[in-house]
Scaffold this active site. Structure first.
Site, PDB file in Angstrom:
ATOM      1  N   TYR A  20      10.284   1.050   3.120  1.00 42.70           N
ATOM      2  CA  TYR A  20       9.553   0.653   1.917  1.00 42.70           C
ATOM      3  C   TYR A  20       9.420   1.869   1.019  1.00 42.70           C
ATOM      4  O   TYR A  20       9.072   2.958   1.485  1.00 42.70           O
ATOM      5  CB  TYR A  20       8.166   0.133   2.301  1.00 42.70           C
ATOM      6  CG  TYR A  20       7.269  -0.182   1.119  1.00 42.70           C
ATOM      7  CD1 TYR A  20       7.495  -1.295   0.304  1.00 42.70           C
ATOM      8  CD2 TYR A  20       6.170   0.619   0.831  1.00 42.70           C
ATOM      9  CE1 TYR A  20       6.661  -1.586  -0.768  1.00 42.70           C
ATOM     10  CE2 TYR A  20       5.319   0.335  -0.239  1.00 42.70           C
ATOM     11  CZ  TYR A  20       5.566  -0.771  -1.042  1.00 42.70           C
ATOM     12  OH  TYR A  20       4.739  -1.051  -2.096  1.00 42.70           O
ATOM     13  N   ASP A  61      12.305   9.863   1.212  1.00 45.21           N
ATOM     14  CA  ASP A  61      10.997   9.377   0.790  1.00 45.21           C
ATOM     15  C   ASP A  61       9.984   9.864   1.823  1.00 45.21           C
ATOM     16  O   ASP A  61       9.806   9.249   2.875  1.00 45.21           O
ATOM     17  CB  ASP A  61      11.013   7.850   0.691  1.00 45.21           C
ATOM     18  CG  ASP A  61       9.669   7.296   0.246  1.00 45.21           C
ATOM     19  OD1 ASP A  61       8.683   8.068   0.201  1.00 45.21           O
ATOM     20  OD2 ASP A  61       9.598   6.092  -0.054  1.00 45.21           O
ATOM     21  N   LYS A  63       0.532  10.243  -1.335  1.00 44.45           N
ATOM     22  CA  LYS A  63      -0.492  10.173  -0.279  1.00 44.45           C
ATOM     23  C   LYS A  63      -1.211  11.507  -0.012  1.00 44.45           C
ATOM     24  O   LYS A  63      -2.085  11.861  -0.785  1.00 44.45           O
ATOM     25  CB  LYS A  63       0.102   9.528   0.971  1.00 44.45           C
ATOM     26  CG  LYS A  63       0.553   8.079   0.630  1.00 44.45           C
ATOM     27  CD  LYS A  63       0.840   7.151   1.772  1.00 44.45           C
ATOM     28  CE  LYS A  63       0.996   5.732   1.210  1.00 44.45           C
ATOM     29  NZ  LYS A  63       2.243   5.081   1.479  1.00 44.45           N
TER      30      LYS A  63
END
Ligand SMILES: *Cc1c(COP(=O)(O)O)cnc(C)c1O
Length: 432
Positions: free
Chosen positions: A146, A241, A269
């Site tokens: 994702y 990622d 994050k």
């Protein structure tokens, strides 16, 4: 019969009138586990307290950013100190520069960094940049990974044909995902074949170096290396990622832990210390294609926000303390071993872990691919989730997510979690 959580329940009813599904991100609605979400009143260290005043040991940790736990004093102080100095200028500040230098020092492959406001923005911009740099249009991603809700990355493999991709969401035209190829995670052959067949049109290969979004799935030996080799051979931009793994699985992220160097890295994050953030960076020659020096446009009103950057700097500083990553590894290991001790014939399953991120898969005995992950027992997971919640442990409300252990999780928290799991398992296996 009275509701278990009347306060949360009333808030959820009210929310559903003014917010679609009552939530600002779908997984928060608990659709995968049933029941109604608990509203969170506050967090402190390893714990959150819900609207009814009940305390839980939290393993969601805001879905990854809170590697220091909730409201760590050093980060709170940095934010409180930054706010009165102004909450944004739309002009450069020295703090942004400091953050870029710190990231670059930890991840030498990130020669230049641009800050954005979410992981989604980071991957979207990295893909555009790779296309601008190479002058090619196709990208390759992996089933199960994702990368935020970017149109072109909301693609899944079409039935049976790995190279045909279909939109994963209404509102994404097929022409938007038509340039996206899908390969199988941990299958260097499928990726290698697609790369060789499409290399003249392929701008980028994007991958979560440790997949966190089908449940934690580490790369098998040789997988990342094969991607590095094939992309280098054909002048394709390799994008890691590391929105979850950056500063979590090692000081320098998965690229340090596995010793494979990408061309571009996406971050988010942890980098924002709990405030909204994203970033992408990498090779200077590629990053130089970005406006204002190059032709690839990318911008952001709130990018490099001084309060966010202060929180990020304070977080990275705390992660410099000696033994931090060893400590996270040890806490993760303890939790893994504790959970594994209860798994067995009556309760089959497996725990995948990389450092302080882990997933307990109920059912399969090995998970290295999304197909393995999809073999987990979803009904049992829902009972597990609610059983743990009733025992004071707050888990991600989906079987395909990572649990995050923070530096604030003490031995007692982990022991209590392991005991709660054993207790639930005894009840679960006695019933069936
Ligand atoms: C969370 C996540 C994103 C998206 O970040 P947002 O800040 O939610 O937009 C992208 N990639 C990975 C690997 C993620 O886990």
């Amino acid at each position: 019969m009275g509701k278990v959580s009347p306060v949360s329940s009333a808030l959820f009813e009210r929310s559903k009138r003014v917010v679609p599904g009552g939530v600002n991100s779908p997984v928060r609605a608990w659709n995968a586990v049933g029941g109604e979400p608990r509203y969170v009143a506050r967090g402190d260290g390893s714990r959150i307290v819900d609207a009814e005043g009940r305390e839980y040991i939290d393993y969601v940790c805001a879905w990854g950013p809170l590697i220091l736990g909730h409201a760590p004093p050093a980060v709170v102080r940095a934010v409180v100190d930054a706010v009165p100095e102004g909450m944004g200028f739309g002009a450069p500040t020295s703090r942004e520069l400091e953050l870029a230098e710190l990231v670059s020092e930890r991840m030498p492959a990130v020669e230049q960094l641009r800050l954005v406001n979410s992981g989604t923005e980071a991957t979207m911009s990295a893909v555009r940049l790779a296309r601008g740099y190479t002058g090619r249009s196709k990208i390759l991603k992996f089933d199960g990974c994702y990368h935020g809700h970017v149109d072109a990355l909301l693609a899944k493999a079409g039935s049976g044909v790995a190279s045909l991709s279909l939109p994963d969401s209404a509102g994404v035209p097929e022409s938007f995902t038509g340039q996206t190829l899908i390969a199988d995670f941990n299958d260097p052959e499928s990726a290698g074949r697609l790369i060789r067949e499409n290399h003249e049109d392929l701008a980028a290969v994007i991958v979560e170096p440790v997949c966190g979004n089908m449940g934690v799935t580490p790369p098998e030996p040789g997988f990342l290396e094969a991607l590095r080799e094939e992309t280098r051979r054909h002048g394709i931009v390799l994008i890691f990622d590391e929105v979850i793994t950056g500063f979590r699985v090692a000081r320098g992220g998965a690229q340090e832990r596995y010793g494979v160097t990408p061309d571009l890295t996406c971050l988010g994050k942890i980098l924002g210390g709990g405030l909204p953030v994203g970033a992408f960076g990498g090779r200077r020659d590629i990053m130089s294609c970005l406006a204002p020096v190059g032709p690839v446009y990318q911008a952001g009103t709130l990018s490099g926000n001084p309060v966010t950057v202060a929180a990020g700097l304070a977080t990275l500083e705390q992660l410099e303390a000696p033994g931090v990553y060893e400590g996270l590894e040890e806490k993760g290991r303890r939790l893994q071993e504790g959970l594994e001790a209860t798994l067995g014939e009556g309760l089959p399953g497996t725990v995948n872990r990389v450092g302080s991120m882990l997933t307990l898969f109920l059912g399969p005995d090995r998970v290295a691919s999304p197909d393995h992950a999809r073999g987990c027992d979803r009904d049992r997971f829902a009972r597990f989730f609610h059983g743990m919640l009733a025992r004071g442990v707050y888990l991600p409300p989906s079987p395909f997510e990572a649990l995050f252990v923070s530096l604030a999780h003490e031995d007692d928290d982990i022991a209590a979690t392991v005991a709660a799991f054993a207790d639930w398992a005894a009840e679960e296996t006695a019933l069936r």
